[in-house]
Design a protein around this motif. Structure first.
Motif, PDB file in Angstrom:
ATOM      1  N   LEU A 102       0.825  -1.209   0.000  1.00  0.00           N
ATOM      2  CA  LEU A 102       0.000   0.000   0.000  1.00  0.00           C
ATOM      3  C   LEU A 102       0.860   1.260   0.000  1.00  0.00           C
ATOM      4  CD1 LEU A 102      -2.849  -1.203   2.373  1.00  0.00           C
ATOM      5  CD2 LEU A 102      -2.875  -1.054  -0.127  1.00  0.00           C
ATOM      6  N   GLU A 103       1.994   1.229   0.706  1.00  0.00           N
ATOM      7  CA  GLU A 103       2.916   2.376   0.681  1.00  0.00           C
ATOM      8  C   GLU A 103       3.510   2.578  -0.710  1.00  0.00           C
ATOM      9  OE1 GLU A 103       5.840   1.789   3.748  1.00  0.00           O
ATOM     10  OE2 GLU A 103       4.326   1.905   5.332  1.00  0.00           O
ATOM     11  N   ALA A 104       3.687   1.485  -1.442  1.00  0.00           N
ATOM     12  CA  ALA A 104       4.234   1.561  -2.798  1.00  0.00           C
ATOM     13  C   ALA A 104       3.198   2.056  -3.806  1.00  0.00           C
ATOM     14  CB  ALA A 104       4.766   0.196  -3.226  1.00  0.00           C
ATOM     15  N   GLY A 105       1.940   2.160  -3.356  1.00  0.00           N
ATOM     16  CA  GLY A 105       0.920   2.717  -4.228  1.00  0.00           C
ATOM     17  C   GLY A 105       0.076   1.716  -4.982  1.00  0.00           C
ATOM     18  N   VAL A 106       0.069   0.446  -4.547  1.00  0.00           N
ATOM     19  CA  VAL A 106      -0.812  -0.488  -5.238  1.00  0.00           C
ATOM     20  C   VAL A 106      -2.259  -0.083  -4.980  1.00  0.00           C
ATOM     21  CG1 VAL A 106       0.843  -2.402  -5.124  1.00  0.00           C
ATOM     22  CG2 VAL A 106      -0.956  -2.218  -3.402  1.00  0.00           C
ATOM     23  N   ALA A 107      -3.108  -0.402  -5.926  1.00  0.00           N
ATOM     24  CA  ALA A 107      -4.511  -0.001  -5.842  1.00  0.00           C
ATOM     25  C   ALA A 107      -5.331  -0.943  -4.978  1.00  0.00           C
ATOM     26  CB  ALA A 107      -5.106   0.067  -7.248  1.00  0.00           C
ATOM     27  N   GLY A 108      -4.858  -2.165  -4.800  1.00  0.00           N
ATOM     28  CA  GLY A 108      -5.588  -3.129  -4.005  1.00  0.00           C
ATOM     29  C   GLY A 108      -4.692  -4.259  -3.565  1.00  0.00           C
ATOM     30  N   TYR A 109      -5.041  -4.854  -2.426  1.00  0.00           N
ATOM     31  CA  TYR A 109      -4.294  -5.978  -1.871  1.00  0.00           C
ATOM     32  C   TYR A 109      -5.331  -7.004  -1.436  1.00  0.00           C
ATOM     33  CZ  TYR A 109      -0.954  -8.452   1.186  1.00  0.00           C
ATOM     34  OH  TYR A 109      -0.150  -9.390   1.797  1.00  0.00           O
ATOM     35  N   LEU A 110      -5.425  -8.106  -2.182  1.00  0.00           N
ATOM     36  CA  LEU A 110      -6.439  -9.123  -1.912  1.00  0.00           C
ATOM     37  C   LEU A 110      -5.788 -10.438  -1.508  1.00  0.00           C
ATOM     38  CD1 LEU A 110      -8.805  -8.518  -4.976  1.00  0.00           C
ATOM     39  CD2 LEU A 110      -8.983  -7.557  -2.669  1.00  0.00           C
ATOM     40  N   THR A 111      -6.435 -11.122  -0.572  1.00  0.00           N
ATOM     41  CA  THR A 111      -5.940 -12.404  -0.087  1.00  0.00           C
ATOM     42  C   THR A 111      -6.686 -13.542  -0.777  1.00  0.00           C
ATOM     43  OG1 THR A 111      -5.436 -11.420   2.062  1.00  0.00           O
ATOM     44  CG2 THR A 111      -5.625 -13.807   1.976  1.00  0.00           C
ATOM     45  N   LYS A 112      -5.930 -14.492  -1.334  1.00  0.00           N
ATOM     46  CA  LYS A 112      -6.511 -15.677  -1.959  1.00  0.00           C
ATOM     47  C   LYS A 112      -6.987 -16.622  -0.861  1.00  0.00           C
ATOM     48  CE  LYS A 112      -3.156 -15.816  -5.764  1.00  0.00           C
ATOM     49  NZ  LYS A 112      -2.087 -16.655  -6.334  1.00  0.00           N
ATOM     50  N   PRO A 113      -8.090 -17.289  -1.031  1.00  0.00           N
ATOM     51  CA  PRO A 113      -9.030 -17.077  -2.133  1.00  0.00           C
ATOM     52  C   PRO A 113      -9.889 -15.851  -1.843  1.00  0.00           C
ATOM     53  CG  PRO A 113      -9.847 -18.795  -0.695  1.00  0.00           C
ATOM     54  CD  PRO A 113      -8.520 -18.362  -0.142  1.00  0.00           C
ATOM     55  N   PHE A 114     -10.096 -15.041  -2.838  1.00  0.00           N
ATOM     56  CA  PHE A 114     -10.934 -13.854  -2.686  1.00  0.00           C
ATOM     57  C   PHE A 114     -12.219 -14.072  -3.463  1.00  0.00           C
ATOM     58  CE2 PHE A 114      -7.615 -13.177  -5.842  1.00  0.00           C
ATOM     59  CZ  PHE A 114      -8.356 -13.018  -6.994  1.00  0.00           C
ATOM     60  N   ASP A 115     -13.221 -13.349  -3.089  1.00  0.00           N
ATOM     61  CA  ASP A 115     -14.516 -13.412  -3.756  1.00  0.00           C
ATOM     62  C   ASP A 115     -14.420 -12.643  -5.076  1.00  0.00           C
ATOM     63  OD1 ASP A 115     -17.361 -11.838  -4.042  1.00  0.00           O
ATOM     64  OD2 ASP A 115     -17.611 -13.881  -3.254  1.00  0.00           O
ATOM     65  N   ASP A 116     -15.003 -13.187  -6.133  1.00  0.00           N
ATOM     66  CA  ASP A 116     -14.986 -12.504  -7.432  1.00  0.00           C
ATOM     67  C   ASP A 116     -15.516 -11.083  -7.320  1.00  0.00           C
ATOM     68  OD1 ASP A 116     -14.028 -14.865  -8.494  1.00  0.00           O
ATOM     69  OD2 ASP A 116     -15.887 -15.387  -9.539  1.00  0.00           O
ATOM     70  N   ASN A 117     -16.568 -10.892  -6.520  1.00  0.00           N
ATOM     71  CA  ASN A 117     -17.151  -9.556  -6.364  1.00  0.00           C
ATOM     72  C   ASN A 117     -16.174  -8.576  -5.726  1.00  0.00           C
ATOM     73  OD1 ASN A 117     -19.638 -10.297  -7.493  1.00  0.00           O
ATOM     74  ND2 ASN A 117     -20.336 -11.102  -5.528  1.00  0.00           N
ATOM     75  N   GLU A 118     -15.317  -9.088  -4.841  1.00  0.00           N
ATOM     76  CA  GLU A 118     -14.305  -8.237  -4.210  1.00  0.00           C
ATOM     77  C   GLU A 118     -13.309  -7.730  -5.252  1.00  0.00           C
ATOM     78  OE1 GLU A 118     -11.380  -8.587  -0.298  1.00  0.00           O
ATOM     79  OE2 GLU A 118     -12.102 -10.415  -1.243  1.00  0.00           O
ATOM     80  N   LEU A 119     -12.881  -8.603  -6.151  1.00  0.00           N
ATOM     81  CA  LEU A 119     -11.963  -8.207  -7.212  1.00  0.00           C
ATOM     82  C   LEU A 119     -12.634  -7.227  -8.163  1.00  0.00           C
ATOM     83  CD1 LEU A 119      -9.286  -8.430  -8.772  1.00  0.00           C
ATOM     84  CD2 LEU A 119     -10.294 -10.383  -9.976  1.00  0.00           C
ATOM     85  N   VAL A 120     -13.850  -7.531  -8.562  1.00  0.00           N
ATOM     86  CA  VAL A 120     -14.584  -6.660  -9.486  1.00  0.00           C
ATOM     87  C   VAL A 120     -14.786  -5.275  -8.872  1.00  0.00           C
ATOM     88  CG1 VAL A 120     -16.803  -6.331 -10.661  1.00  0.00           C
ATOM     89  CG2 VAL A 120     -15.679  -8.572 -10.700  1.00  0.00           C
ATOM     90  N   ALA A 121     -15.127  -5.226  -7.599  1.00  0.00           N
ATOM     91  CA  ALA A 121     -15.295  -3.938  -6.918  1.00  0.00           C
ATOM     92  C   ALA A 121     -13.988  -3.161  -6.919  1.00  0.00           C
ATOM     93  CB  ALA A 121     -15.790  -4.148  -5.494  1.00  0.00           C
ATOM     94  N   CYS A 122     -12.888  -3.853  -6.690  1.00  0.00           N
ATOM     95  CA  CYS A 122     -11.580  -3.196  -6.695  1.00  0.00           C
ATOM     96  C   CYS A 122     -11.269  -2.630  -8.085  1.00  0.00           C
ATOM     97  CB  CYS A 122     -10.509  -4.197  -6.257  1.00  0.00           C
ATOM     98  SG  CYS A 122      -8.946  -3.457  -5.828  1.00  0.00           S
ATOM     99  N   ILE A 123     -11.554  -3.399  -9.128  1.00  0.00           N
ATOM    100  CA  ILE A 123     -11.317  -2.926 -10.500  1.00  0.00           C
ATOM    101  C   ILE A 123     -12.186  -1.703 -10.792  1.00  0.00           C
ATOM    102  CG2 ILE A 123     -11.625  -3.505 -12.944  1.00  0.00           C
ATOM    103  CD1 ILE A 123     -10.827  -6.415 -12.151  1.00  0.00           C
ATOM    104  N   HIS A 124     -13.434  -1.746 -10.378  1.00  0.00           N
ATOM    105  CA  HIS A 124     -14.328  -0.619 -10.646  1.00  0.00           C
ATOM    106  C   HIS A 124     -13.906   0.649  -9.904  1.00  0.00           C
ATOM    107  CE1 HIS A 124     -17.013  -2.522 -13.393  1.00  0.00           C
ATOM    108  NE2 HIS A 124     -17.290  -3.503 -12.543  1.00  0.00           N
ATOM    109  N   THR A 125     -13.276   0.509  -8.734  1.00  0.00           N
ATOM    110  CA  THR A 125     -12.800   1.711  -8.032  1.00  0.00           C
ATOM    111  C   THR A 125     -11.678   2.391  -8.800  1.00  0.00           C
ATOM    112  OG1 THR A 125     -11.156   0.564  -6.665  1.00  0.00           O
ATOM    113  CG2 THR A 125     -13.388   0.784  -5.750  1.00  0.00           C
TER     114      THR A 125
END
Length: 130
Positions: free
Chosen positions: A94-117
């Motif tokens: 997060l300090e390096a500026g990544v847009a999202g940090y998700l833990t596997k296994p993640f919910d598809d909706n969580e990834l999609v929400a991150c992409i939409h942000t």
């Protein structure tokens, strides 16, 4: 109008296949790479709207890939995914500026929400599709 391009870098074939299927079904132009070096040598670097990368991979890891892109002047919104999360790694990402940090296994909706942000709805204006 060209579909937004999402590039995936993950050494796990099943993760790559699952993400390609999910994101392609949503209308994105998706390409997956097994290692960071293959992505960096591809024509996709200059036209990727969003990068999804695993943290732990052989060779260059996902955070090193993000750092390399930034050092070369390429500010691609990046979502990192990991099966082995640590507080220190998350903080560094997060300090390096990544847009999202998700833990596997993640919910598809969580990834999609991150992409939409990231407002990944059209190709970046300063990049040409390949």
């Amino acid at each position: 109008m060209t579909a937004p391009m999402i590039s995936i870098v993950d050494d796990d074939q099943s993760v790559r296949d699952g993400l390609v299927d999910l994101l392609t079904s949503m209308g994105f132009d998706v390409k997956a790479f097994e290692v960071a070096e293959h992505f960096l040598r591809s024509s996709r670097v200059d036209c990727t709207s969003c990068l999804i990368t695993d943290v732990r991979m052989p060779g260059m890891n996902g955070l090193e890939l993000h750092d390399r892109l930034l050092a070369s002047g390429k500010r691609i919104p990046t979502i990192v995914i990991t099966a082995f999360p640590t507080d220190a790694e998350r903080a560094r990402a997060l300090e390096a500026g990544v847009a999202g940090y998700l833990t596997k296994p993640f919910d598809d909706n969580e990834l999609v929400a991150c992409i939409h942000t990231l407002s990944v709805t059209s190709p970046p204006a300063n990049r040409r599709p390949s």
